[in-house]
Each structure stands twice: as C-alpha cells, then as structure tokens.
Scaffold this motif. Structure first.
Motif, PDB file in Angstrom:
ATOM      1  N   GLU A   1       0.820  -1.208   0.000  1.00  0.00           N
ATOM      2  CA  GLU A   1       0.000   0.000   0.000  1.00  0.00           C
ATOM      3  C   GLU A   1       0.860   1.267   0.000  1.00  0.00           C
ATOM      4  O   GLU A   1       0.596   2.214  -0.752  1.00  0.00           O
ATOM      5  N   SER A   2       1.913   1.279   0.806  1.00  0.00           N
ATOM      6  CA  SER A   2       2.802   2.439   0.855  1.00  0.00           C
ATOM      7  C   SER A   2       3.534   2.640  -0.473  1.00  0.00           C
ATOM      8  O   SER A   2       3.682   3.775  -0.952  1.00  0.00           O
TER       9      SER A   2
ATOM     10  N   MET B   1       2.311   9.484  -6.153  1.00  0.00           N
ATOM     11  CA  MET B   1       2.682  10.874  -5.884  1.00  0.00           C
ATOM     12  C   MET B   1       3.533  11.458  -7.013  1.00  0.00           C
ATOM     13  O   MET B   1       3.659  12.677  -7.130  1.00  0.00           O
TER      14      MET B   1
ATOM     15  N   GLN C   1       2.483   1.693  -3.445  1.00  0.00           N
ATOM     16  CA  GLN C   1       1.480   2.203  -4.375  1.00  0.00           C
ATOM     17  C   GLN C   1       1.269   3.707  -4.166  1.00  0.00           C
ATOM     18  O   GLN C   1       1.279   4.486  -5.116  1.00  0.00           O
ATOM     19  N   ASP C   2       1.087   4.097  -2.926  1.00  0.00           N
ATOM     20  CA  ASP C   2       0.831   5.508  -2.618  1.00  0.00           C
ATOM     21  C   ASP C   2       1.993   6.404  -3.035  1.00  0.00           C
ATOM     22  O   ASP C   2       1.785   7.479  -3.596  1.00  0.00           O
ATOM     23  N   GLU C   3       3.211   5.958  -2.770  1.00  0.00           N
ATOM     24  CA  GLU C   3       4.379   6.775  -3.146  1.00  0.00           C
ATOM     25  C   GLU C   3       4.525   6.891  -4.654  1.00  0.00           C
ATOM     26  O   GLU C   3       4.868   7.954  -5.173  1.00  0.00           O
TER      27      GLU C   3
END
Length: 87
Positions: free
Chosen positions: A68-69, A76, A71-73
C-alpha cells in the motif's frame, strides 16, 4: 472458525502494478527507482509499449502495508498510477 479456512496476512503476497507515460518516465525515473529501493520487492514484469512508449511494471511485495505504501508513493509522481491486488 475452521483453521483451514483462515488465511493469515503473512501468507498472502501482493502484486503492485505501476503505469506511466513515456514523458512521466523520463521526468521521474530516478525518483521511481529510489522508491522501489525502499521496499523489498521482486520485479515480475516490465513492459515498454511500442506505440506510445508508456510503461507497465509489476512487482511482488510480501507485506500488505509495504504494498500500500509503495502504491501511494508511486502515485505521488506526476503521471504515475498504481494499484495492488493479492496474488
């Protein structure tokens, strides 16, 4: 609960798929590679499309929080999209 039906989160693996345009790759490839270096992963595939040179990359990540992290990064970065799913 029947123990044979339960699946612990530690037994699942996650596929993170990242998409970007050729222009986005040129602008953010170094930052993207720095992000990938932060997370334990295995590159499953990397494709550069012939028609428009966009990229599609798939990574295996064992920990759901890391997936999840990651993917989120990635999202960005301008022009990057990502999604994750269980394998």
């Amino acid at each position: 609960m029947n123990p044979s039906l339960s699946i612990g989160a530690s037994t699942l693996m996650w596929r993170v798929t990242v998409y970007c345009s050729a222009d986005s790759w040129q602008a953010h490839a170094i930052a993207f590679k720095e992000i990938t270096a932060k997370y334990p992963n295995k590159l499953l595939s990397s494709k550069k499309m012939k028609d428009d040179e966009r990229r599609i990359m798939e990574f295996q990540i064992d920990d759901v929080n890391d997936a999840e992290s990651f993917q989120d990064e990635c999202m960005m970065l301008e022009g990057f999209t990502a999604q994750f799913e269980s394998l």
